[in-house]
Design a protein around this motif. Structure first.
Motif, PDB file in Angstrom:
ATOM      1  N   GLU A   1      41.728 -19.062 -57.124  1.00  0.00           N
ATOM      2  CA  GLU A   1      42.185 -17.986 -56.248  1.00  0.00           C
ATOM      3  C   GLU A   1      41.392 -16.706 -56.497  1.00  0.00           C
ATOM      4  N   ARG A   2      41.152 -16.389 -57.743  1.00  0.00           N
ATOM      5  CA  ARG A   2      40.372 -15.188 -58.064  1.00  0.00           C
ATOM      6  C   ARG A   2      38.943 -15.288 -57.558  1.00  0.00           C
ATOM      7  N   HIS A   3      38.327 -16.450 -57.716  1.00  0.00           N
ATOM      8  CA  HIS A   3      36.951 -16.631 -57.238  1.00  0.00           C
ATOM      9  C   HIS A   3      36.878 -16.502 -55.714  1.00  0.00           C
ATOM     10  N   VAL A   4      37.814 -17.141 -55.013  1.00  0.00           N
ATOM     11  CA  VAL A   4      37.811 -17.086 -53.548  1.00  0.00           C
ATOM     12  C   VAL A   4      38.097 -15.665 -53.083  1.00  0.00           C
TER      13      VAL A   4
ATOM     14  N   ARG B   1      34.269 -26.799 -58.893  1.00  0.00           N
ATOM     15  CA  ARG B   1      33.627 -26.199 -60.063  1.00  0.00           C
ATOM     16  C   ARG B   1      34.411 -26.494 -61.346  1.00  0.00           C
ATOM     17  N   PHE B   2      35.720 -26.676 -61.207  1.00  0.00           N
ATOM     18  CA  PHE B   2      36.573 -26.884 -62.376  1.00  0.00           C
ATOM     19  C   PHE B   2      37.038 -28.331 -62.495  1.00  0.00           C
ATOM     20  N   GLN B   3      36.398 -29.235 -61.784  1.00  0.00           N
ATOM     21  CA  GLN B   3      36.822 -30.634 -61.764  1.00  0.00           C
ATOM     22  C   GLN B   3      36.851 -31.259 -63.159  1.00  0.00           C
ATOM     23  N   SER B   4      35.918 -30.899 -63.998  1.00  0.00           N
ATOM     24  CA  SER B   4      35.865 -31.511 -65.328  1.00  0.00           C
ATOM     25  C   SER B   4      36.601 -30.693 -66.387  1.00  0.00           C
ATOM     26  N   ALA B   5      37.338 -29.687 -65.962  1.00  0.00           N
ATOM     27  CA  ALA B   5      38.077 -28.864 -66.929  1.00  0.00           C
ATOM     28  C   ALA B   5      39.115 -29.707 -67.656  1.00  0.00           C
ATOM     29  N   ARG B   6      39.160 -29.579 -68.946  1.00  0.00           N
ATOM     30  CA  ARG B   6      40.111 -30.352 -69.738  1.00  0.00           C
ATOM     31  C   ARG B   6      41.516 -29.770 -69.631  1.00  0.00           C
ATOM     32  N   VAL B   7      41.592 -28.470 -69.542  1.00  0.00           N
ATOM     33  CA  VAL B   7      42.881 -27.800 -69.375  1.00  0.00           C
ATOM     34  C   VAL B   7      42.952 -27.331 -67.931  1.00  0.00           C
TER      35      VAL B   7
ATOM     36  N   VAL C   1      38.165 -22.783 -51.046  1.00  0.00           N
ATOM     37  CA  VAL C   1      39.054 -23.209 -52.135  1.00  0.00           C
ATOM     38  C   VAL C   1      38.576 -24.545 -52.694  1.00  0.00           C
ATOM     39  N   GLU C   2      38.257 -25.500 -51.834  1.00  0.00           N
ATOM     40  CA  GLU C   2      37.814 -26.816 -52.307  1.00  0.00           C
ATOM     41  C   GLU C   2      36.494 -26.725 -53.065  1.00  0.00           C
ATOM     42  N   ARG C   3      35.586 -25.864 -52.593  1.00  0.00           N
ATOM     43  CA  ARG C   3      34.303 -25.677 -53.295  1.00  0.00           C
ATOM     44  C   ARG C   3      34.544 -25.133 -54.700  1.00  0.00           C
TER      45      ARG C   3
END
Length: 83
Positions: A61-64, A46-52, A40-42
Motif C-alpha cells: 500500500e505504501r509503495h502504490v 516484489r514481496f513474493q519470496s518474503a518469508r514474513v 498492487v499486483e506488481r
C-alpha cells in the motif's frame, strides 16, 4: 510450518483486494480498481519470496501510494490530495 513457495492465487487475490479496498477508502473511491489492481499486483510480486508476510499488504500500500503521489505531482488532477 506453512509452505508459501507455491502459487497462492486465492491468497494473492485476497491480499490484492484488501490493499485496493484500503487505497480506495483513503481516496474516497475516486480511484478505480481497474487502475489500482495492476499496481498492487506488481508490488505484491516484489514481496513474493518474503518469508514474513504479515506486513506485505502495508508495504505494498505504501509503495502504490507513493507511485500515485509521484504521478499526481507530474500531472495534477482532482482528488489526488486525498492520498
Amino acid at each position: 510450518m506453512i509452505d508459501r513457495s507455491g502459487p497462492t492465487t486465492t491468497g494473492d487475490d485476497t491480499e490484492a483486494g484488501a490493499v485496493v479496498a484500503s487505497l480506495q477508502s483513503r481516496a474516497g473511491d475516486d480511484l478505480p480498481e481497474t487502475g489500482l489492481r495492476p499496481a498492487v499486483e506488481r508490488n505484491l510480486a516484489r514481496f513474493q519470496s518474503a518469508r514474513v508476510r504479515d506486513f506485505v499488504p502495508l508495504l505494498v500500500e505504501r509503495h502504490v501510494r507513493s507511485e500515485l503521489l509521484d504521478l499526481s505531482r507530474a500531472a495534477p488532477s482532482a482528488g489526488a490530495d486525498s492520498l
